[in-house]
Design an enzyme around this catalytic site. Structure first.
Site, PDB file in Angstrom:
ATOM      1  N   LEU A 168      46.106  39.110  45.852  1.00  0.00           N
ATOM      2  CA  LEU A 168      44.976  39.618  46.634  1.00  0.00           C
ATOM      3  C   LEU A 168      43.666  39.313  45.917  1.00  0.00           C
ATOM      4  O   LEU A 168      43.658  38.991  44.725  1.00  0.00           O
ATOM      5  CB  LEU A 168      45.153  41.127  46.837  1.00  0.00           C
ATOM      6  CG  LEU A 168      46.426  41.515  47.606  1.00  0.00           C
ATOM      7  CD1 LEU A 168      46.622  43.024  47.585  1.00  0.00           C
ATOM      8  CD2 LEU A 168      46.382  40.996  49.032  1.00  0.00           C
ATOM      9  N   PRO A 169      42.530  39.450  46.626  1.00  0.00           N
ATOM     10  CA  PRO A 169      41.261  39.047  45.999  1.00  0.00           C
ATOM     11  C   PRO A 169      40.884  39.847  44.747  1.00  0.00           C
ATOM     12  O   PRO A 169      40.563  39.247  43.727  1.00  0.00           O
ATOM     13  CB  PRO A 169      40.229  39.267  47.111  1.00  0.00           C
ATOM     14  CG  PRO A 169      41.011  39.212  48.382  1.00  0.00           C
ATOM     15  CD  PRO A 169      42.365  39.744  48.053  1.00  0.00           C
ATOM     16  N   LYS A 205      33.233  37.310  40.662  1.00  0.00           N
ATOM     17  CA  LYS A 205      34.017  38.526  40.355  1.00  0.00           C
ATOM     18  C   LYS A 205      34.570  38.442  38.933  1.00  0.00           C
ATOM     19  O   LYS A 205      34.451  39.374  38.139  1.00  0.00           O
ATOM     20  CB  LYS A 205      35.164  38.664  41.358  1.00  0.00           C
ATOM     21  CG  LYS A 205      36.178  39.736  41.011  1.00  0.00           C
ATOM     22  CD  LYS A 205      37.546  39.487  41.663  1.00  0.00           C
ATOM     23  CE  LYS A 205      38.170  38.203  41.208  1.00  0.00           C
ATOM     24  NZ  LYS A 205      39.604  38.066  41.337  1.00  0.00           N
ATOM     25  N   THR A 217      43.804  38.297  40.136  1.00  0.00           N
ATOM     26  CA  THR A 217      42.982  38.502  38.934  1.00  0.00           C
ATOM     27  C   THR A 217      42.156  39.762  39.155  1.00  0.00           C
ATOM     28  O   THR A 217      41.285  39.788  40.030  1.00  0.00           O
ATOM     29  CB  THR A 217      42.035  37.308  38.698  1.00  0.00           C
ATOM     30  OG1 THR A 217      42.812  36.117  38.614  1.00  0.00           O
ATOM     31  CG2 THR A 217      41.257  37.482  37.406  1.00  0.00           C
ATOM     32  N   LYS A 237      43.522  36.396  30.970  1.00  0.00           N
ATOM     33  CA  LYS A 237      43.053  35.601  32.117  1.00  0.00           C
ATOM     34  C   LYS A 237      41.521  35.633  32.226  1.00  0.00           C
ATOM     35  O   LYS A 237      40.878  34.626  32.521  1.00  0.00           O
ATOM     36  CB  LYS A 237      43.711  36.152  33.398  1.00  0.00           C
ATOM     37  CG  LYS A 237      43.123  35.676  34.695  1.00  0.00           C
ATOM     38  CD  LYS A 237      43.417  34.226  34.977  1.00  0.00           C
ATOM     39  CE  LYS A 237      42.774  33.798  36.305  1.00  0.00           C
ATOM     40  NZ  LYS A 237      42.768  32.348  36.480  1.00  0.00           N
TER      41      LYS A 237
HETATM   42  P1  NAD Z   1      41.962  34.094  49.174  1.00  0.00           P
HETATM   43  O1  NAD Z   1      40.779  34.872  49.602  1.00  0.00           O
HETATM   44  O2  NAD Z   1      42.146  32.687  49.661  1.00  0.00           O
HETATM   45  O3  NAD Z   1      43.324  34.904  49.549  1.00  0.00           O
HETATM   46  C1  NAD Z   1      43.442  36.295  49.536  1.00  0.00           C
HETATM   47  C2  NAD Z   1      44.295  36.685  50.735  1.00  0.00           C
HETATM   48  O4  NAD Z   1      44.560  38.088  50.687  1.00  0.00           O
HETATM   49  C3  NAD Z   1      43.591  36.436  52.079  1.00  0.00           C
HETATM   50  O5  NAD Z   1      44.405  35.590  52.875  1.00  0.00           O
HETATM   51  C4  NAD Z   1      43.419  37.831  52.680  1.00  0.00           C
HETATM   52  O6  NAD Z   1      43.544  37.850  54.083  1.00  0.00           O
HETATM   53  C5  NAD Z   1      44.555  38.574  52.016  1.00  0.00           C
HETATM   54  N1  NAD Z   1      44.402  40.026  51.962  1.00  0.00           N
HETATM   55  C6  NAD Z   1      43.345  40.759  51.529  1.00  0.00           C
HETATM   56  N2  NAD Z   1      43.613  42.078  51.572  1.00  0.00           N
HETATM   57  C7  NAD Z   1      44.893  42.179  52.056  1.00  0.00           C
HETATM   58  C8  NAD Z   1      45.759  43.273  52.337  1.00  0.00           C
HETATM   59  N3  NAD Z   1      45.368  44.536  52.125  1.00  0.00           N
HETATM   60  N4  NAD Z   1      46.996  43.009  52.817  1.00  0.00           N
HETATM   61  C9  NAD Z   1      47.398  41.738  53.022  1.00  0.00           C
HETATM   62  N5  NAD Z   1      46.630  40.648  52.775  1.00  0.00           N
HETATM   63  C10 NAD Z   1      45.389  40.880  52.298  1.00  0.00           C
HETATM   64  O7  NAD Z   1      41.973  34.131  47.570  1.00  0.00           O
HETATM   65  P2  NAD Z   1      42.792  33.186  46.561  1.00  0.00           P
HETATM   66  O8  NAD Z   1      41.945  32.010  46.191  1.00  0.00           O
HETATM   67  O9  NAD Z   1      44.175  32.987  47.080  1.00  0.00           O
HETATM   68  O10 NAD Z   1      42.815  34.152  45.263  1.00  0.00           O
HETATM   69  C11 NAD Z   1      43.678  35.275  45.164  1.00  0.00           C
HETATM   70  C12 NAD Z   1      43.587  35.810  43.739  1.00  0.00           C
HETATM   71  O11 NAD Z   1      43.963  34.773  42.823  1.00  0.00           O
HETATM   72  C13 NAD Z   1      42.181  36.250  43.326  1.00  0.00           C
HETATM   73  O12 NAD Z   1      42.270  37.382  42.509  1.00  0.00           O
HETATM   74  C14 NAD Z   1      41.659  35.050  42.537  1.00  0.00           C
HETATM   75  O13 NAD Z   1      40.680  35.441  41.588  1.00  0.00           O
HETATM   76  C15 NAD Z   1      42.924  34.550  41.889  1.00  0.00           C
HETATM   77  N6  NAD Z   1      42.964  33.126  41.535  1.00  0.00           N
HETATM   78  C16 NAD Z   1      42.523  32.167  42.397  1.00  0.00           C
HETATM   79  C17 NAD Z   1      42.589  30.816  42.024  1.00  0.00           C
HETATM   80  C18 NAD Z   1      42.111  29.710  42.934  1.00  0.00           C
HETATM   81  O14 NAD Z   1      41.978  28.568  42.457  1.00  0.00           O
HETATM   82  N7  NAD Z   1      41.858  29.979  44.215  1.00  0.00           N
HETATM   83  C19 NAD Z   1      43.127  30.468  40.785  1.00  0.00           C
HETATM   84  C20 NAD Z   1      43.608  31.463  39.944  1.00  0.00           C
HETATM   85  C21 NAD Z   1      43.525  32.795  40.334  1.00  0.00           C
END
Ligand code: NAD
Length: 296
Positions: free
Chosen positions: A65-66, A246, A96, A171
């Site tokens: 999740l975000p 964030k 994260t 991280k």
């Molecule tokens: P994203 O916004 O693409 O995905 C998050 C998903 O969570 C969305 O599809 C949203 O609809 C869903 N969501 C939110 N609240 C919800 C709930 N209560 N129930 C069900 N679904 C819910 O974000 P992302 O890029 O996939 O990143 C996710 C996490 O991973 C973050 O913490 C980010 O910091 C971390 N991260 C991202 C990357 C990257 O390159 N994108 C790399 C490493 C870590």
């Protein structure tokens, strides 16, 4: 084989869930976005109607999740999943979030007889799709041993950073450095271009010189220098600038709490704050180039 509930199928969680399916795990998936859910269902996952529905029959729950508020909202409180999960269920949060929130959630899990790991990832969306992520894990060694086959279906490197929350601390150190490196790489490329250099040639030079880093080698921020990176698709997909902001905020809070000095991290946070305020929050974080150079 563990039955998996996967909550959060965005840029990272979607391809991670698909890799679990490809490795033969049964996955019940849920996301607030119907579009994200449909992609995992098309790969063979069960499209659950809610997070509570997704955990039906699951022995392992993975969340991606975000931010911390989403993770706490999912698991804690009377309506949270912890109140519904059978004892012994293993929870792996790959989001994260701040280490304090991770510890709070882990304590609540323990109080319910559940096992919990914080397991944030590194490797970006390409690593998520290729199943080559790095997992940075905090929690009990025995729980990590149980999680290992599941994590190995999605990643290549698995590190045990320490007890609950330690994965998040490691991280955040990594991502603070990533934010600094990306902003620095963008600044250097913009300086070269301003002085008549071809960004592709300059990137090749830096990649073979002492300024090389992950951005110049794998995730070049300048449009057209590298194929298959967000910079070459108008910064769509990838790691959103608002998520990097964030993480830089989490690094700053961690520095404040521990009386550590982080001047470069703070500068990077300010750059990303301005960048997000200028409307670039949904663009990949390599779009910080726009801060240094007007792109056509
Ligand atoms: P994203 O916004 O693409 O995905 C998050 C998903 O969570 C969305 O599809 C949203 O609809 C869903 N969501 C939110 N609240 C919800 C709930 N209560 N129930 C069900 N679904 C819910 O974000 P992302 O890029 O996939 O990143 C996710 C996490 O991973 C973050 O913490 C980010 O910091 C971390 N991260 C991202 C990357 C990257 O390159 N994108 C790399 C490493 C870590």
């Amino acid at each position: 084989m563990e039955n998996i509930a996967f909550i959060g199928l965005g840029n990272m969680g979607g391809p991670m869930a698909v890799n679990l399916l490809n490795k033969g795990f049964k996955v019940s998936a849920f996301d607030l976005s119907a579009e994200a859910l449909a992609k995992v269902a098309a790969a063979g996952g069960r499209a659950a109607s809610s997070a509570a529905d997704a955990i039906d029959g699951a022995s392992v729950v993975i969340s991606m999740l975000p931010a911390g508020k989403h993770v706490q909202g999912l698991y804690l409180g009377d309506d949270g999943l912890f109140a519904k999960l059978p004892k012994g269920t293993l929870i792996i949060d790959c989001s994260t979030i701040d280490a304090g929130a991770a510890r709070k959630v882990a304590e609540a899990a323990q109080a319910q007889g559940l096992a919990m790991l914080d397991a944030p990832v590194s490797g970006g969306t390409a690593g998520a799709a290729a199943g080559t992520l790095t997992f940075i894990v905090g929690g009990e060694a025995g729980d990590l041993a149980r999680a290992r086959p599941v994590l190995e279906a999605m990643g290549k490197n698995i590190f045990h950073a320490g007890g609950p929350g330690a994965g998040q601390t490691a991280k955040i150190c990594n991502n603070m450095l990533l934010g600094i490196l990306m902003a620095g790489t963008a600044e250097a490329l913009a300086l070269g271009v301003k002085n008549g250099l071809d960004p592709k040639v300059l990137s090749e030079i830096i990649s073979k010189s002492s300024g090389r880093n992950w951005a110049t080698e794998l995730y070049n921020p300048w449009p057209g220098v590298m194929e298959n990176v967000p910079a070459s698709r108008n910064y769509a997909g990838g790691f959103m600038s608002e998520l990097m902001l964030k993480d830089l905020g989490l690094a700053e809070e961690t520095a404040l709490q521990s009386h550590a000095s982080n001047p470069l991290g703070a500068l990077a946070r300010n750059l990303y704050e301005e960048h997000v305020q200028q409307g670039n929050g949904k663009l990949d974080f390599s779009s910080i180039v726009k801060h240094f150079h007007t792109l056509n």
